[in-house]
Enzyme design. Structure first.
Site, short mmCIF file in Angstrom:
data_model
loop_
_atom_site.label_atom_id
_atom_site.label_comp_id
_atom_site.label_asym_id
_atom_site.label_seq_id
_atom_site.Cartn_x
_atom_site.Cartn_y
_atom_site.Cartn_z
N ASP A 20 0.87 -1.18 0.00
CA ASP A 20 0.00 0.00 0.00
C ASP A 20 0.91 1.22 0.00
O ASP A 20 1.45 1.61 1.04
CB ASP A 20 -0.91 -0.01 1.24
CG ASP A 20 -1.84 1.21 1.27
OD1 ASP A 20 -1.58 2.19 0.51
OD2 ASP A 20 -2.79 1.21 2.06
N HIS A 135 -5.67 12.11 13.53
CA HIS A 135 -6.75 11.93 12.52
C HIS A 135 -7.87 11.04 13.03
O HIS A 135 -8.93 10.93 12.41
CB HIS A 135 -6.18 11.34 11.23
CG HIS A 135 -5.14 12.18 10.58
ND1 HIS A 135 -5.38 13.50 10.23
CD2 HIS A 135 -3.84 11.92 10.25
CE1 HIS A 135 -4.27 14.00 9.69
NE2 HIS A 135 -3.32 13.07 9.71
N ASP A 172 1.96 19.16 13.19
CA ASP A 172 2.03 18.16 12.12
C ASP A 172 1.58 18.84 10.82
O ASP A 172 0.79 19.78 10.84
CB ASP A 172 1.10 17.00 12.47
CG ASP A 172 1.18 15.84 11.49
OD1 ASP A 172 1.83 14.83 11.83
OD2 ASP A 172 0.58 15.93 10.39
N HIS A 174 -0.30 17.70 8.53
CA HIS A 174 -1.68 17.38 8.14
C HIS A 174 -2.67 17.99 9.13
O HIS A 174 -2.34 18.16 10.31
CB HIS A 174 -1.88 15.86 8.11
CG HIS A 174 -0.98 15.14 7.15
ND1 HIS A 174 0.21 14.58 7.55
CD2 HIS A 174 -1.10 14.92 5.82
CE1 HIS A 174 0.79 14.01 6.50
NE2 HIS A 174 0.01 14.20 5.43
N ASP A 265 6.39 15.81 10.02
CA ASP A 265 6.26 15.81 8.55
C ASP A 265 6.18 17.24 8.04
O ASP A 265 6.15 17.49 6.84
CB ASP A 265 5.06 14.98 8.09
CG ASP A 265 3.84 15.14 8.98
OD1 ASP A 265 3.80 16.11 9.78
OD2 ASP A 265 2.91 14.32 8.88
N TYR A 305 8.15 11.41 8.38
CA TYR A 305 8.42 10.21 7.58
C TYR A 305 9.78 10.20 6.92
O TYR A 305 10.15 9.23 6.28
CB TYR A 305 7.29 10.02 6.55
CG TYR A 305 5.95 10.03 7.27
CD1 TYR A 305 5.54 8.95 8.03
CD2 TYR A 305 5.13 11.18 7.26
CE1 TYR A 305 4.35 8.97 8.74
CE2 TYR A 305 3.94 11.21 7.97
CZ TYR A 305 3.56 10.12 8.71
OH TYR A 305 2.40 10.15 9.44
C1 X5A Z 1 -0.24 11.18 11.27
C2 X5A Z 1 -0.04 11.50 9.83
C3 X5A Z 1 -0.77 11.20 7.54
C4 X5A Z 1 -1.71 10.43 6.70
C5 X5A Z 1 -1.46 10.71 5.21
C6 X5A Z 1 -2.35 9.93 4.32
N1 X5A Z 1 -0.88 10.94 8.96
N2 X5A Z 1 -2.10 10.21 2.94
O1 X5A Z 1 0.90 12.19 9.50
ZN ZN Z 2 1.03 14.22 9.42
#
Ligand code: X5A
Ligand code: ZN
Length: 690
Positions: A20, A135, A172, A174, A265, A305
């Site tokens: 994935d 999330h 973060d 996101h 990230d 990441y």
């Molecule tokens: C915790 C976090 C990112 C999810 C990305 C999905 N989640 N494309 O950084």
């Molecule tokens: Zn994130």
């Protein structure tokens, strides 16, 4: 008081068992890389190590539905095929037989950290966890997140510790939509998130990630979304967002606790974020948050990441939690236009709910037309969409060295001349006995009548010794007490000595009746900032005088809206903070200013006090220079109209040169920029400034 590091090896167990491409970046090495780096840098050893426990189902129930908890519990016995099928029912999620155990450890780690901080066992800390949490929603996993670690910690802080005001800072890259949903109607939790948004074209593609989502019902104004509409945001953009948006709100909110959804990230090199902020930036963000809530900061890992960037950013965060000064930021401190537009649109959306934002001009900027149509998701961008800055990524050189840290921190020293002041100092702060040679001291004192008496000479000798120690890097910061009559001359000598020692940029923040030394060089090596009397005046971009604000709100907007943006833009090697005659500052205010000035100067701050200052004041400054949190200023009181006007005037004057002052987009403040020199209204020119 110490820093906790909460971890459990079992959290490396969960991993992706099938192909994935979206989920494969969330892997066990994220934790081991961060921990290894903390060990190599000697930071883990300085923390109180706590082994994570599993959260109870009751604790999970603080934010999740019983049905959802059962669903996750049951994944423990599923086979690979079934796990994959179930994962497919959620957005960007994989389950593993160990997921339930790991996710409970992640929540437990956040709770242990919180309990350690709220019982006073430690001052702050970091929980290194997988899976991440922000999330995750009441009955849904999302974006690698299973249980919402930070949200459960906030709910627990309210329920078990009786807290009333909790700030969640989600740095973060996101949007933590899960956390937003869980608290959107709750005024006791202020949720701030910045995130890559690109007008809705970035995951999780939600309309409610935009700046106009401000909470609902009782919670109006307690959700703050800062959407980044371009990638490539860097140090200046992040620091500007904190100074002009987050911190004014946070001081007004006056939190009892700060929880950080600490995803990395948003750092340079990350494949998800595509941002440019360097790891040191997280030291600065941490340091800026430590002035809130008496320093009670609990950071909980979310994303991140790029293993090198993640590990280094984690180290920067922990090092700062431990009290070490943040390393200077690299790169030009100029926020990009897109960042300013975003910050501005949040100010406009939030201004109805926050007094601290009302003093800024919040006429909405015409930004790029909204791409959100009522039919839902905007069309995808062509590859290589807008980038904030095209700064070539310095990534490879950045991570060449195995460990980027400076040598172990140097201790602050305190030099006091009055023998009757006994200080309560932190154990590793040394009370300096050394002094410059008599001949040298006398030579420096010679041009100044006020330095003739013995007491003033003694103080000067100690100052010269301390200053050399700081400029040579043996001592990070210091305090010197002088007789009141010698304050101005001592400051003058300190500046001259700094320059003759080779300092390239010296920031001088003079409070009270301290006039600018008459023969100061005008070559941009000195930024002189006088906070005193009645007038606001910018005689040049390097000579600024502003009134001493009387109310807390005025003081804060002076620090956040003027002093720190100038200081971050100037990037001084050394800061001199002088509390001169009639400075009128109370201990907590002086402590806050001194503490925040450590940021732009790599911790090199020399404070000059008057000898008849109270020992409490000297003690409090010694502690903040040592990295302790300043005491809280207490309830917020709004800035006076005069303070607001003075500040606006100065910002209008200085914005063209000092880009960190900008909140409005360039087009909006064009009308405010006046030329230097005689065109200045005479009423606004400072009395003692030539
Ligand atoms: C915790 C976090 C990112 C999810 C990305 C999905 N989640 N494309 O950084
Ligand atoms: Zn994130």
């Amino acid at each position: 008081m110490g820093t906790a590091l909460v971890y459990h090896e079992d959290m490396t167990a969960t991993r992706l068992l099938w192909d994935d491409p979206e989920c494969e970046i969330e892997r066990p090495e994220r934790l081991t890389a961060a921990l290894d780096r903390l060990r190599k840098c000697g930071l883990e050893q300085r923390c109180l190590r706590l082994s994570a426990r599993e959260a109870s189902e009751e604790e999970l129930g603080l934010v999740h539905s019983p049905e959802y908890v059962s669903l996750v519990r049951e994944t423990q016995v599923l086979g690979k095929e079934e796990l994959q099928a179930l994962s497919g029912q959620f957005d960007a999620i994989y389950f593993h037989p160990s997921t339930f155990h790991c996710a409970r450890l992640a929540v437990g780690a956040a709770l242990q950290l919180l309990d350690a901080v709220l019982t006073g066992e430690v001052q702050n800390g970091l929980a290194l966890v997988r899976p991440p949490g922000h999330h995750s929603q009441r009955a849904a996993a999302s974006g690698f997140c299973v249980f919402n670690n930070v949200a459960i910690a906030a709910a627990h802080a309210k329920q078990k510790h009786g807290l009333h005001r909790i700030l969640i800072v989600d740095w973060d890259v996101h949007h933590g939509q899960g956390t937003q949903y869980l608290f959107e109607d709750d005024p006791s939790v202020l949720y701030f998130s910045w995130h890559r948004y690109e007008h809705g074209r970035f995951w999780p593609f939600l309309r409610e990630s935009d700046a106009d989502a401000v909470g609902r019902g009782q919670g109006l104004g307690f959700t703050v979304n800062l959407p980044w509409n371009q990638v490539g945001m860097g140090n200046a953009d992040y620091v500007a967002a904190f100074l002009h948006l987050l911190l004014p709100l946070a001081f007004e909110f006056d939190p009892e606790l700060v929880l950080v959804s600490a995803g990395f990230d948003s750092a340079i090199g990350d494949p998800e974020g595509q941002m440019q902020a360097t790891p040191e930036c997280f030291a600065h963000l941490t340091q800026l948050l430590q002035v809130l809530a008496g320093g009670r900061v609990c950071a909980v890992l979310e994303g991140g990441y790029h293993l090198e960037s993640l590990a280094e950013s984690v180290c920067m965060t922990v090092q700062t939690l431990l009290g070490d000064p943040a390393p200077p930021l690299s790169g030009p401190m100029v926020p990009c236009q897109s960042a300013l537009e975003s910050i501005q649109s949040v100010c406009a959306a939030q201004a109805p709910h926050w007094k601290s934002l009302q003093l800024q001009d919040v006429t909405p900027v015409q930004t790029s037309p909204s791409t959100h149509s009522s039919e839902g998701r905007p069309p995808p961008l062509l590859p290589g969409g807008p980038v904030c800055k095209t700064a070539a990524s310095a990534l490879s050189s950045l991570f060449d060295q195995p460990c980027l840290h400076p040598a172990p921190p140097v201790c602050p020293a305190v030099a006091l001349t009055a023998p009757d002041i006994t200080l309560v100092l932190p154990p590793d702060v040394t009370q300096q006995e050394g002094s410059a040679l008599n001949e040298e001291t006398e030579a420096w004192a010679k041009p100044h009548e006020s330095l003739a008496q013995d007491e003033a000479l003694t103080a000067l000798g100690k100052l010269l010794y301390l200053l050399d120690g700081m400029l040579d890097g043996q001592v990070s910061s210091g305090i010197v007490a002088t007789p009141p009559s010698a304050a101005a001359a001592t400051l003058d000598v300190a500046i001259q000595r700094g320059l003759s020692h080779g300092a390239q940029r010296l920031l001088c923040v003079a409070l009270g009746q301290l006039d600018r030394p008459p023969d100061l060089v005008h070559d941009g090596r000195i930024l002189w900032l006088n906070i005193r009397g009645k007038e606001a005046a910018a005689l040049s971009m390097f000579q600024v005088s502003t009134p001493l604000p009387v109310l807390t709100g005025g003081f804060l907007s002076c620090i956040l809206g003027l002093v720190l943006p100038l200081a971050y833009g100037f990037q001084p090697e050394l800061v001199l903070v002088a509390l001169g005659p009639a400075h009128g500052l109370q201990g907590p205010h002086a402590a806050l200013l001194t503490s925040m000035l450590r940021g732009p100067a790599g911790g090199r701050v020399l404070a000059l006090l008057e000898e008849d200052s109270t020992p409490q004041l000297a003690g409090i400054l010694a502690r903040v220079l040592h990295g302790e949190a300043p005491p809280s200023l207490g309830p917020y009181s709004v800035a006076s109209p005069e303070d607001t006007q003075a500040l606006r005037y100065l910002r209008g004057q200085l914005e063209p040169q000092w880009k960190m002052l900008q909140v409005t987009s360039e087009a909006d403040c064009r009308g405010m920029a006046l030329p230097w020199g005689p065109a200045l209204p005479q009423s606004l020119v400072g009395r003692g400034v030539p």
